[in-house]
Write a protein that holds these residues in place. Structure first.
Motif, mmCIF file in Angstrom:
data_model
loop_
_atom_site.group_PDB
_atom_site.id
_atom_site.type_symbol
_atom_site.label_atom_id
_atom_site.label_comp_id
_atom_site.label_asym_id
_atom_site.label_seq_id
_atom_site.Cartn_x
_atom_site.Cartn_y
_atom_site.Cartn_z
ATOM 1 N N ILE A 81 35.445 48.403 35.358
ATOM 2 C CA ILE A 81 34.928 49.512 34.562
ATOM 3 C C ILE A 81 33.436 49.290 34.364
ATOM 4 N N LEU A 82 32.660 50.343 34.549
ATOM 5 C CA LEU A 82 31.210 50.275 34.346
ATOM 6 C C LEU A 82 30.857 51.029 33.077
ATOM 7 N N LEU A 83 30.101 50.387 32.218
ATOM 8 C CA LEU A 83 29.651 50.994 30.970
ATOM 9 C C LEU A 83 28.126 50.962 30.980
ATOM 10 N N PHE A 84 27.516 52.147 31.043
ATOM 11 C CA PHE A 84 26.060 52.265 31.125
ATOM 12 C C PHE A 84 25.495 52.442 29.721
ATOM 13 N N ILE A 85 24.572 51.552 29.348
ATOM 14 C CA ILE A 85 23.962 51.587 28.024
ATOM 15 C C ILE A 85 22.453 51.461 28.190
ATOM 16 N N ASP A 86 21.714 52.208 27.385
ATOM 17 C CA ASP A 86 20.260 52.063 27.382
ATOM 18 C C ASP A 86 19.871 50.803 26.621
ATOM 19 N N ASP A 87 18.632 50.389 26.785
ATOM 20 C CA ASP A 87 18.160 49.134 26.192
ATOM 21 C C ASP A 87 17.741 49.256 24.735
ATOM 22 N N ASP A 88 17.947 50.407 24.135
ATOM 23 C CA ASP A 88 17.540 50.599 22.738
ATOM 24 C C ASP A 88 18.673 51.172 21.885
ATOM 25 N N VAL A 89 19.905 50.832 22.233
ATOM 26 C CA VAL A 89 21.075 51.394 21.562
ATOM 27 C C VAL A 89 21.594 50.431 20.501
ATOM 28 N N ALA A 90 21.790 50.939 19.295
ATOM 29 C CA ALA A 90 22.432 50.159 18.237
ATOM 30 C C ALA A 90 23.938 50.383 18.342
ATOM 31 N N ILE A 91 24.698 49.292 18.303
ATOM 32 C CA ILE A 91 26.154 49.366 18.433
ATOM 33 C C ILE A 91 26.771 48.658 17.220
ATOM 34 N N PRO A 94 32.015 46.784 16.049
ATOM 35 C CA PRO A 94 32.408 45.626 16.860
ATOM 36 C C PRO A 94 33.595 45.907 17.789
ATOM 37 N N GLN A 95 34.163 47.101 17.699
ATOM 38 C CA GLN A 95 35.259 47.510 18.586
ATOM 39 C C GLN A 95 34.780 48.499 19.655
ATOM 40 N N PHE A 96 33.486 48.671 19.782
ATOM 41 C CA PHE A 96 32.935 49.670 20.705
ATOM 42 C C PHE A 96 33.464 49.492 22.135
ATOM 43 N N ILE A 97 33.365 48.294 22.675
ATOM 44 C CA ILE A 97 33.813 48.067 24.060
ATOM 45 C C ILE A 97 35.323 48.232 24.153
ATOM 46 N N HIS A 98 36.048 47.665 23.210
ATOM 47 C CA HIS A 98 37.514 47.817 23.193
ATOM 48 C C HIS A 98 37.892 49.294 23.190
ATOM 49 N N ASN A 99 37.258 50.075 22.336
ATOM 50 C CA ASN A 99 37.560 51.507 22.262
ATOM 51 C C ASN A 99 37.246 52.208 23.573
ATOM 52 N N HIS A 100 36.151 51.837 24.196
ATOM 53 C CA HIS A 100 35.787 52.449 25.481
ATOM 54 C C HIS A 100 36.830 52.112 26.553
ATOM 55 N N VAL A 101 37.140 50.837 26.666
ATOM 56 C CA VAL A 101 38.077 50.377 27.697
ATOM 57 C C VAL A 101 39.470 50.959 27.477
ATOM 58 N N SER A 102 39.879 51.111 26.237
ATOM 59 C CA SER A 102 41.239 51.598 25.957
ATOM 60 C C SER A 102 41.464 53.018 26.472
ATOM 61 N N ASN A 103 40.399 53.782 26.672
ATOM 62 C CA ASN A 103 40.558 55.126 27.238
ATOM 63 C C ASN A 103 41.170 55.097 28.634
ATOM 64 N N TYR A 104 40.963 54.025 29.360
ATOM 65 C CA TYR A 104 41.418 53.952 30.747
ATOM 66 C C TYR A 104 42.894 53.601 30.877
ATOM 67 N N ARG A 105 43.569 53.408 29.763
ATOM 68 C CA ARG A 105 45.035 53.216 29.828
ATOM 69 C C ARG A 105 45.704 54.481 30.334
ATOM 70 N N SER A 108 45.068 59.184 34.129
ATOM 71 C CA SER A 108 44.455 60.443 34.565
ATOM 72 C C SER A 108 42.968 60.491 34.227
ATOM 73 N N ILE A 109 42.476 59.502 33.482
ATOM 74 C CA ILE A 109 41.061 59.463 33.103
ATOM 75 C C ILE A 109 40.282 58.634 34.114
ATOM 76 N N ASN A 110 39.247 59.242 34.676
ATOM 77 C CA ASN A 110 38.398 58.564 35.654
ATOM 78 C C ASN A 110 37.050 58.158 35.089
#
Length: 131
Positions: A81-91, A94-105, A108-110
């Motif tokens: 999975i590729l996650l594109f983030i700019d260099d000035d993003v506040a995150i 602490p579950q941001f990546i987990h939440n993103h990755v969980s969409n791919y379960r 049908s989501i590409n």
């Protein structure tokens, strides 16, 4: 793989990397496309510490432009999975990546795209879905 091109944003990049390294989800790599020819003295020591982190793959690239740098970073990525983030993003989440990755379960989501909203925004949608 988290893809981050950077150019002339040293302080925001450090903040973005701190936020990513504080994530609860651990199975990821961060690939930085550094287009800077030099680094201001006040950031050198901390950037060296970040570069030594095993999650971070730091690539020095000529000034190519953001699209071409992203393409180079994708070629050097190892994630499914590729996650594109700019260099000035506040995150702050602490579950941001987990939440993103969980969409791919849902097979049908590409792709997943979106924005983070401020909790102060009174007009937040309950859920946004695009197909």
């Amino acid at each position: 793989s988290i893809i981050i091109p950077t150019w002339r944003r040293f302080s925001p990049l450090i903040s973005t990397l701190k936020d990513l390294l504080a994530q609860k989800y651990n199975n990821f790599e961060i690939i930085i496309g550094d287009q800077n020819s030099s680094c201001p003295e006040e950031f050198k020591e901390y950037l060296e510490i970040l570069k030594s982190d095993s999650k971070i793959n730091w690539l020095y690239l000529p000034l190519l432009g953001v699209a071409q740098v992203r393409n180079e970073l994708v070629k050097n990525s190892s994630g499914d999975i590729l996650l594109f983030i700019d260099d000035d993003v506040a995150i702050p989440n602490p579950q941001f990546i987990h939440n993103h990755v969980s969409n791919y379960r849902d097979l049908s989501i590409n792709a997943v795209v979106g924005r983070e909203y401020s909790p102060k925004d009174k007009n937040l949608p309950e859920k946004i879905t695009h197909s």
